[in-house]
Design an enzyme around this catalytic site. Structure first.
Site, PDB file in Angstrom:
ATOM      1  N   CYS A  31     -19.578  -5.951   3.811  1.00 48.36           N
ATOM      2  CA  CYS A  31     -18.832  -4.759   4.207  1.00 48.36           C
ATOM      3  C   CYS A  31     -17.537  -4.742   3.407  1.00 48.36           C
ATOM      4  O   CYS A  31     -16.955  -5.800   3.164  1.00 48.36           O
ATOM      5  CB  CYS A  31     -18.531  -4.805   5.708  1.00 48.36           C
ATOM      6  SG  CYS A  31     -17.543  -3.399   6.278  1.00 48.36           S
ATOM      7  N   CYS A  80       0.835  -1.212   0.000  1.00 48.43           N
ATOM      8  CA  CYS A  80       0.000   0.000   0.000  1.00 48.43           C
ATOM      9  C   CYS A  80       0.866   1.257   0.000  1.00 48.43           C
ATOM     10  O   CYS A  80       1.877   1.334   0.706  1.00 48.43           O
ATOM     11  CB  CYS A  80      -0.914  -0.019   1.226  1.00 48.43           C
ATOM     12  SG  CYS A  80      -2.029   1.395   1.281  1.00 48.43           S
ATOM     13  N   CYS A 102     -16.601  -8.998   5.917  1.00 47.02           N
ATOM     14  CA  CYS A 102     -15.911  -7.728   5.658  1.00 47.02           C
ATOM     15  C   CYS A 102     -14.675  -7.977   4.801  1.00 47.02           C
ATOM     16  O   CYS A 102     -13.771  -8.709   5.214  1.00 47.02           O
ATOM     17  CB  CYS A 102     -15.457  -7.083   6.961  1.00 47.02           C
ATOM     18  SG  CYS A 102     -16.792  -6.832   8.107  1.00 47.02           S
ATOM     19  N   CYS A 113     -19.298   2.400   8.711  1.00 45.74           N
ATOM     20  CA  CYS A 113     -18.549   1.729   9.778  1.00 45.74           C
ATOM     21  C   CYS A 113     -17.283   2.542   9.969  1.00 45.74           C
ATOM     22  O   CYS A 113     -16.433   2.590   9.066  1.00 45.74           O
ATOM     23  CB  CYS A 113     -18.231   0.295   9.350  1.00 45.74           C
ATOM     24  SG  CYS A 113     -17.140  -0.558  10.508  1.00 45.74           S
ATOM     25  N   CYS A 169       0.596   4.666   6.981  1.00 46.26           N
ATOM     26  CA  CYS A 169      -0.003   4.483   8.312  1.00 46.26           C
ATOM     27  C   CYS A 169       0.983   3.727   9.222  1.00 46.26           C
ATOM     28  O   CYS A 169       1.368   2.591   8.908  1.00 46.26           O
ATOM     29  CB  CYS A 169      -1.317   3.729   8.192  1.00 46.26           C
ATOM     30  SG  CYS A 169      -2.391   4.392   6.898  1.00 46.26           S
ATOM     31  N   ARG A 187     -17.919  -2.180  17.996  1.00 45.59           N
ATOM     32  CA  ARG A 187     -17.201  -3.448  17.760  1.00 45.59           C
ATOM     33  C   ARG A 187     -15.870  -3.488  18.479  1.00 45.59           C
ATOM     34  O   ARG A 187     -15.015  -2.625  18.293  1.00 45.59           O
ATOM     35  CB  ARG A 187     -16.988  -3.680  16.264  1.00 45.59           C
ATOM     36  CG  ARG A 187     -16.311  -5.033  15.996  1.00 45.59           C
ATOM     37  CD  ARG A 187     -16.248  -5.400  14.525  1.00 45.59           C
ATOM     38  NE  ARG A 187     -17.537  -5.309  13.920  1.00 45.59           N
ATOM     39  CZ  ARG A 187     -17.838  -4.506  12.898  1.00 45.59           C
ATOM     40  NH1 ARG A 187     -16.919  -3.759  12.358  1.00 45.59           N
ATOM     41  NH2 ARG A 187     -19.054  -4.481  12.410  1.00 45.59           N
ATOM     42  N   CYS A 192       0.536   0.017  10.351  1.00 43.60           N
ATOM     43  CA  CYS A 192       0.064  -1.005   9.409  1.00 43.60           C
ATOM     44  C   CYS A 192       1.187  -1.818   8.769  1.00 43.60           C
ATOM     45  O   CYS A 192       2.151  -1.270   8.223  1.00 43.60           O
ATOM     46  CB  CYS A 192      -0.780  -0.337   8.335  1.00 43.60           C
ATOM     47  SG  CYS A 192      -1.577  -1.537   7.244  1.00 43.60           S
TER      48      CYS A 192
HETATM   49  N1  SAM Z   1      -6.656   0.487   3.303  1.00 48.39           N
HETATM   50  C1  SAM Z   1      -7.925   0.692   3.862  1.00 48.39           C
HETATM   51  C2  SAM Z   1      -7.952   1.818   4.867  1.00 48.39           C
HETATM   52  O1  SAM Z   1      -6.927   2.179   5.399  1.00 48.39           O
HETATM   53  O2  SAM Z   1      -9.052   2.321   5.146  1.00 48.39           O
HETATM   54  C3  SAM Z   1      -8.528  -0.546   4.485  1.00 48.39           C
HETATM   55  C4  SAM Z   1      -7.695  -1.484   5.302  1.00 48.39           C
HETATM   56  S1  SAM Z   1      -7.020  -0.852   6.830  1.00 48.39           S
HETATM   57  C5  SAM Z   1      -5.988  -2.180   7.271  1.00 48.39           C
HETATM   58  C6  SAM Z   1      -8.407  -0.864   7.955  1.00 48.39           C
HETATM   59  C7  SAM Z   1      -8.167  -0.434   9.372  1.00 48.39           C
HETATM   60  O3  SAM Z   1      -7.506  -1.457  10.092  1.00 48.39           O
HETATM   61  C8  SAM Z   1      -7.325   0.784   9.635  1.00 48.39           C
HETATM   62  O4  SAM Z   1      -8.025   1.971   9.444  1.00 48.39           O
HETATM   63  C9  SAM Z   1      -6.963   0.606  11.095  1.00 48.39           C
HETATM   64  O5  SAM Z   1      -7.928   1.236  11.919  1.00 48.39           O
HETATM   65  C10 SAM Z   1      -7.008  -0.914  11.290  1.00 48.39           C
HETATM   66  N2  SAM Z   1      -5.658  -1.451  11.540  1.00 48.39           N
HETATM   67  C11 SAM Z   1      -4.686  -1.657  10.626  1.00 48.39           C
HETATM   68  N3  SAM Z   1      -3.567  -2.148  11.204  1.00 48.39           N
HETATM   69  C12 SAM Z   1      -3.835  -2.247  12.526  1.00 48.39           C
HETATM   70  C13 SAM Z   1      -3.068  -2.660  13.649  1.00 48.39           C
HETATM   71  N4  SAM Z   1      -1.818  -3.064  13.532  1.00 48.39           N
HETATM   72  N5  SAM Z   1      -3.659  -2.648  14.864  1.00 48.39           N
HETATM   73  C14 SAM Z   1      -4.938  -2.225  14.995  1.00 48.39           C
HETATM   74  N6  SAM Z   1      -5.702  -1.818  13.972  1.00 48.39           N
HETATM   75  C15 SAM Z   1      -5.160  -1.801  12.747  1.00 48.39           C
HETATM   76 FE1  SF4 Z   2      -2.793   1.137   3.445  1.00 50.85          FE
HETATM   77 FE2  SF4 Z   2      -2.666  -0.054   5.825  1.00 50.85          FE
HETATM   78 FE3  SF4 Z   2      -2.999   2.570   5.691  1.00 50.85          FE
HETATM   79 FE4  SF4 Z   2      -5.028   0.929   4.913  1.00 50.85          FE
HETATM   80  S1  SF4 Z   2      -4.191   1.132   6.975  1.00 50.85           S
HETATM   81  S2  SF4 Z   2      -4.273   2.762   3.865  1.00 50.85           S
HETATM   82  S3  SF4 Z   2      -3.811  -0.764   4.058  1.00 50.85           S
HETATM   83  S4  SF4 Z   2      -1.184   1.422   4.986  1.00 50.85           S
END
Ligand code: SAM
Ligand code: SF4
Ligand code: DTB
Length: 342
Positions: A156, A81, A125, A216, A85, A288, A88
């Site tokens: 979802c 990606c 989801c 959500c 973040c 949730r 992530c």
């Molecule tokens: N890329 C899309 C986005 O960012 O909206 C969808 C996937 S992203 C992985 C969805 C959510 O997962 C993120 O907004 C975050 O809140 C949660 N998430 C991701 N990594 C995480 C982690 N290590 N611990 C807790 N929540 C996490």
């Molecule tokens: Fe990409 Fe992870 Fe950020 Fe979603 S949370 S936008 S998958 S880096």
């Protein structure tokens, strides 16, 4: 006796029902917020027992108290990606050990959805590691939505930022919910994500709302934020008009290779307080208990249910990490006398 005036913790106006899709402007916070930041901070300061009592009372006014809804997650496109973040594993900016993959075939997705339904989930989801989907992805995504819906499951998706037209196409295919988290307080946001803005997130939420898809939207706790930031996140969510139908509260799952890997864990009492404040400020939302349950004791999860959590991610995996195992969840829900609900 509580040291906080009960008047001080009242919202300025009754919170909007999640179902009342009154505003054509969608997700913009109103000029006079239903929940001022100070009122939310006052809730956080209540003695724990008073806070949980209020949250449980609110929960019982709006929901069957001993029911929890089960959603199962599937990563339909993993890794690589372009966003940064800090929590992530799927960001191309970090070095988490992860096998990236292309968008899955519809057949594979349907097989996973069938297995989720057989295990007792009512919502499926589908998550993709994109900043935003490309237009060529929309047709296969719409096929996935149709096929999963045909199984009788709620659908979802969480795909990153959506244009208005893309949201409408997914709605047309039958998408019930779109997950798009605000993640944290606007002030703390820049310390976690630099490749997009808070306003980008709010704009996608408006597109989702305007398309008639249920929202959500939640966040992550334990990223090193302060209580004021946690209250700020809840204020953002509770002041959306209407507030989200579904509010995922994640506890950070620290992942090796990501910038937040070494973050000290959040006090579990503070985590439960945040669930309770979400329940009180968004009384009709499904709250949730999301990522991080594997690392939580049974007792903390039980407190989170008492505080008003009424939905979980159910299944052995989240997106790239493991979840609390199905067998453990079944046993815990059974010990608590909680039944799975639609
Ligand atoms: N890329 C899309 C986005 O960012 O909206 C969808 C996937 S992203 C992985 C969805 C959510 O997962 C993120 O907004 C975050 O809140 C949660 N998430 C991701 N990594 C995480 C982690 N290590 N611990 C807790 N929540 C996490
Ligand atoms: Fe990409 Fe992870 Fe950020 Fe979603 S949370 S936008 S998958 S880096
Ligand atoms: C949400 O709020 N949490 C889920 C779902 N929405 C997509 C994702 C949790 C991901 C946890 C870390 C991982 O497995 O990569």
């Amino acid at each position: 006796m509580s040291t906080v005036s009960p008047i001080f913790v009242q919202p300025r106006a009754p919170a909007a029902p999640a179902s009342a899709s009154s505003s054509a402007t969608g997700a913009q916070p109103p000029a006079t917020p239903a929940w001022p930041q100070a009122a939310i901070e006052a809730l956080f300061k209540l003695p724990f027992n008073d806070l949980l009592f209020r949250a449980q009372q609110m929960h019982r006014e709006h929901f069957e108290p001993n029911r929890v809804q089960l959603s199962t997650l599937l990563s339909i496109k993993t890794g690589g990606c372009s966003e940064d973040c800090a929590y992530c594993s799927q960001s191309a900016h970090h070095d988490a050990e992860l096998k990236a993959s292309k968008l899955m075939d519809v057949g594979e997705v349907v097989a996973a959805a069938r297995a989720a339904r057989a295990a007792g989930a009512t919502r499926f989801c589908m998550g993709a590691a994109w900043r935003s989907p490309q237009q060529r992805h929309i047709a296969p995504l719409a096929s996935m939505v149709r096929a999963v819906k045909d199984l009788g499951l709620e659908t979802c998706m969480t795909l990153g930022m959506l244009e208005a037209g893309q949201a409408q196409e997914l709605k047309h295919a039958g998408l019930d919910y779109y997950n798009h988290n605000l993640d944290t307080d606007p002030e703390f946001y820049g310390q976690v994500i630099t490749t997009r803005t808070y306003d980008d997130r709010l704009q996608t939420l408006r597109h989702v709302r305007d398309a008639g898809i249920k929202v959500c939207c939640g966040g992550i706790l334990g990223m090193g934020e302060s209580r004021r930031h946690r209250a700020g996140l809840i204020a953002q969510l509770a002041n959306l008009d209407p507030y989200p139908e579904s509010v995922p509260i994640n506890q950070l799952v620290p992942i090796e290779g990501t910038p937040l890997a070494g973050t000290p864990p959040l006090d579990p009492i503070e985590f439960v307080r945040t669930i309770a404040v979400a329940r009180i400020t968004m009384p009709r939302a499904m709250v949730r208990l999301s990522a991080g349950r594997e690392q939580m004791s049974d007792a903390v999860q039980a407190l989170a249910y008492l505080a008003g959590a009424n939905s979980i991610f159910y299944g052995d995996r989240l997106l790239t990490t493991s979840n609390a195992q199905t067998q453990r969840d079944r046993e815990l829900l059974d010990r608590l006398g909680i039944q799975a609900s639609a």
